[in-house]
Design a protein around this motif. Structure first.
Motif, PDB file in Angstrom:
ATOM      1  N   MET A   6       0.830  -1.207   0.000  1.00 36.89           N
ATOM      2  CA  MET A   6       0.000   0.000   0.000  1.00 36.89           C
ATOM      3  C   MET A   6       0.860   1.250   0.000  1.00 36.89           C
ATOM      4  O   MET A   6       0.578   2.216  -0.718  1.00 36.89           O
ATOM      5  N   MET A   7       1.912   1.276   0.825  1.00 31.35           N
ATOM      6  CA  MET A   7       2.802   2.436   0.876  1.00 31.35           C
ATOM      7  C   MET A   7       3.464   2.686  -0.473  1.00 31.35           C
ATOM      8  O   MET A   7       3.722   3.839  -0.837  1.00 31.35           O
ATOM      9  N   GLU A   8       3.711   1.617  -1.218  1.00 41.13           N
ATOM     10  CA  GLU A   8       4.378   1.744  -2.515  1.00 41.13           C
ATOM     11  C   GLU A   8       3.394   1.960  -3.659  1.00 41.13           C
ATOM     12  O   GLU A   8       3.778   1.925  -4.826  1.00 41.13           O
ATOM     13  N   GLY A   9       2.110   2.163  -3.338  1.00 41.63           N
ATOM     14  CA  GLY A   9       1.146   2.547  -4.351  1.00 41.63           C
ATOM     15  C   GLY A   9       0.342   1.428  -4.969  1.00 41.63           C
ATOM     16  O   GLY A   9      -0.301   1.638  -6.018  1.00 41.63           O
ATOM     17  N   ALA A  10       0.327   0.253  -4.363  1.00 42.95           N
ATOM     18  CA  ALA A  10      -0.488  -0.839  -4.902  1.00 42.95           C
ATOM     19  C   ALA A  10      -1.961  -0.453  -4.851  1.00 42.95           C
ATOM     20  O   ALA A  10      -2.411   0.182  -3.893  1.00 42.95           O
ATOM     21  N   PRO A  11      -2.745  -0.819  -5.870  1.00 43.97           N
ATOM     22  CA  PRO A  11      -4.160  -0.432  -5.929  1.00 43.97           C
ATOM     23  C   PRO A  11      -5.035  -1.308  -5.029  1.00 43.97           C
ATOM     24  O   PRO A  11      -5.964  -1.970  -5.482  1.00 43.97           O
ATOM     25  N   ILE A  12      -4.741  -1.312  -3.765  1.00 46.23           N
ATOM     26  CA  ILE A  12      -5.517  -2.079  -2.788  1.00 46.23           C
ATOM     27  C   ILE A  12      -5.804  -1.168  -1.594  1.00 46.23           C
ATOM     28  O   ILE A  12      -5.038  -0.242  -1.305  1.00 46.23           O
ATOM     29  N   GLY A  13      -6.908  -1.431  -0.912  1.00 51.93           N
ATOM     30  CA  GLY A  13      -7.284  -0.625   0.238  1.00 51.93           C
ATOM     31  C   GLY A  13      -7.172  -1.412   1.534  1.00 51.93           C
ATOM     32  O   GLY A  13      -6.898  -2.613   1.532  1.00 51.93           O
ATOM     33  N   VAL A  14      -7.427  -0.722   2.630  1.00 53.14           N
ATOM     34  CA  VAL A  14      -7.365  -1.363   3.946  1.00 53.14           C
ATOM     35  C   VAL A  14      -8.379  -2.499   4.023  1.00 53.14           C
ATOM     36  O   VAL A  14      -8.089  -3.580   4.546  1.00 53.14           O
ATOM     37  N   GLY A  15      -9.579  -2.265   3.497  1.00 51.20           N
ATOM     38  CA  GLY A  15     -10.600  -3.303   3.519  1.00 51.20           C
ATOM     39  C   GLY A  15     -10.178  -4.547   2.767  1.00 51.20           C
ATOM     40  O   GLY A  15     -10.439  -5.677   3.196  1.00 51.20           O
ATOM     41  N   ASP A  16      -9.514  -4.364   1.616  1.00 53.68           N
ATOM     42  CA  ASP A  16      -9.008  -5.504   0.851  1.00 53.68           C
ATOM     43  C   ASP A  16      -8.003  -6.300   1.676  1.00 53.68           C
ATOM     44  O   ASP A  16      -8.051  -7.535   1.710  1.00 53.68           O
ATOM     45  N   CYS A  17      -7.098  -5.588   2.313  1.00 52.43           N
ATOM     46  CA  CYS A  17      -6.060  -6.256   3.108  1.00 52.43           C
ATOM     47  C   CYS A  17      -6.664  -7.044   4.266  1.00 52.43           C
ATOM     48  O   CYS A  17      -6.262  -8.181   4.538  1.00 52.43           O
ATOM     49  N   LEU A  18      -7.640  -6.428   4.931  1.00 56.71           N
ATOM     50  CA  LEU A  18      -8.226  -7.081   6.097  1.00 56.71           C
ATOM     51  C   LEU A  18      -9.105  -8.260   5.694  1.00 56.71           C
ATOM     52  O   LEU A  18      -8.876  -9.395   6.121  1.00 56.71           O
ATOM     53  N   TRP A  19     -10.140  -8.000   4.893  1.00 56.98           N
ATOM     54  CA  TRP A  19     -11.138  -9.027   4.634  1.00 56.98           C
ATOM     55  C   TRP A  19     -10.665 -10.079   3.634  1.00 56.98           C
ATOM     56  O   TRP A  19     -10.959 -11.270   3.782  1.00 56.98           O
ATOM     57  N   ARG A  20      -9.914  -9.665   2.639  1.00 55.51           N
ATOM     58  CA  ARG A  20      -9.531 -10.607   1.584  1.00 55.51           C
ATOM     59  C   ARG A  20      -8.245 -11.360   1.897  1.00 55.51           C
ATOM     60  O   ARG A  20      -7.898 -12.311   1.182  1.00 55.51           O
ATOM     61  N   ASN A  21      -7.535 -10.941   2.964  1.00 54.44           N
ATOM     62  CA  ASN A  21      -6.313 -11.669   3.285  1.00 54.44           C
ATOM     63  C   ASN A  21      -6.131 -11.908   4.783  1.00 54.44           C
ATOM     64  O   ASN A  21      -6.072 -13.047   5.219  1.00 54.44           O
ATOM     65  N   LEU A  22      -6.022 -10.842   5.574  1.00 50.94           N
ATOM     66  CA  LEU A  22      -5.651 -11.033   6.975  1.00 50.94           C
ATOM     67  C   LEU A  22      -6.670 -11.848   7.753  1.00 50.94           C
ATOM     68  O   LEU A  22      -6.297 -12.688   8.579  1.00 50.94           O
ATOM     69  N   VAL A  23      -7.962 -11.621   7.508  1.00 49.61           N
ATOM     70  CA  VAL A  23      -8.973 -12.381   8.246  1.00 49.61           C
ATOM     71  C   VAL A  23      -8.909 -13.870   7.916  1.00 49.61           C
ATOM     72  O   VAL A  23      -8.766 -14.707   8.829  1.00 49.61           O
ATOM     73  N   PRO A  24      -8.999 -14.276   6.645  1.00 44.10           N
ATOM     74  CA  PRO A  24      -8.917 -15.715   6.376  1.00 44.10           C
ATOM     75  C   PRO A  24      -7.554 -16.314   6.699  1.00 44.10           C
ATOM     76  O   PRO A  24      -7.468 -17.470   7.147  1.00 44.10           O
ATOM     77  N   ALA A  25      -6.477 -15.559   6.486  1.00 43.22           N
ATOM     78  CA  ALA A  25      -5.147 -16.079   6.819  1.00 43.22           C
ATOM     79  C   ALA A  25      -5.018 -16.310   8.312  1.00 43.22           C
ATOM     80  O   ALA A  25      -4.445 -17.316   8.754  1.00 43.22           O
TER      81      ALA A  25
END
Length: 264
Positions: free
Chosen positions: A221-240
């Motif tokens: 995200m800091m490097e400009g990837a087109p992803i948001g906080v919600g994407d990081c949380l729900w699509r990765n961190l929660v299931p991981a």
């Protein structure tokens, strides 16, 4: 080379788990600082893995497994530092607290309190290290590392939810096996090698580790990837995270308690 037997390793895990819960109740501030340190250690492994794994594009373009092997070889420094220096890692504790819980030395509330506090501390340590010592120092500002971390962030948030969960199970099965092997060792070499081999395997195989992703996703995200906080949380961190709990608690903590606990 003498290492602990499986039963002796289980006994060591019972003592370690009880101590971790005691620290949760009596010394939460100390536990939280140890968790921050662990998050930073895993981020150290992450940036070393990223730097080396994607640093030889001419070699790895024709040998795609080479990038994974290089990255996997570097990443385990994080878990080695955690285990040897006594830091507190959420994913390791997913297994370590289970045997003593199964022995009814403490309840589920104590386990949840430890996991919650350590998870938060790991997040603070990983993101803090990533922002201060990776992003602000420009370690991945240029290619091939900039493109690599952006691609990693997009890939990690584009997988189906169930796939991330399954990959989370695989990741922490390997990581907690590394913790278990380290627990069986007596000296630095035995503990370091015990951590290194399973962790290298999970990185090479591309499994999902929630604390490692507290480095990869914020950096993307800091490097400009087109992803948001919600994407990081729900699509990765929660299931991981759910997968990591299942992989560590069931396939290491519960399994080894069942196999090696004393029978009356």
């Amino acid at each position: 080379m003498h290492i602990k037997t499986p039963s002796e390793t289980l006994a060591a895990s019972l003592a370690a788990g009880s101590l971790k819960v005691e620290n949760t109740m009596k010394h939460p501030g100390r536990l939280f600082v140890a968790a921050i340190a662990a998050g930073a250690f895993i981020a150290m492994g992450g940036i070393l893995s990223l730097t080396v794994g994607f640093g030889f594009p001419g070699v790895t373009a024709a040998n795609p497994a080479m990038a994974k092997l290089l990255a996997g070889t570097m990443f385990p420094i994080g878990l080695i530092l955690v285990v040897v220096l006594g830091a507190e890692l959420f994913t390791g504790n997913n297994a370590m607290l289970v045997p003593a819980y199964m022995e009814r030395r403490y309840g589920a509330g104590a386990v949840m309190a430890n996991w919650s506090l350590v998870y938060l501390g790991n997040f603070v340590g990983a993101v803090g290290f990533t922002y201060l010592l990776v992003y602000l120092t420009g370690l991945v500002a240029s290619d091939p590392w900039h493109s690599a971390i952006v691609g990693i962030g997009v890939a990690k948030t584009s997988m189906p939810w169930g796939v991330v969960l399954l990959k989370g199970i695989g990741a922490n099965w390997f990581v907690c096996l590394g913790v278990w092997l380290a627990l069986a060792g007596h000296n630095l070499l035995e503990k370091a090698f015990g951590c290194w081999l399973p962790v290298m395997a999970f990185v090479v195989l591309g499994y999902e580790h929630c604390i490692a992703n507290m480095f990869y996703l914020p950096l993307a995200m800091m490097e400009g990837a087109p992803i948001g906080v919600g994407d990081c949380l729900w699509r990765n961190l929660v299931p991981a995270t759910i997968g990591n709990i299942l992989g560590g608690a069931l396939f290491v903590g519960c399994l080894h308690w069942y196999l090696h606990r004393p029978r009356s």
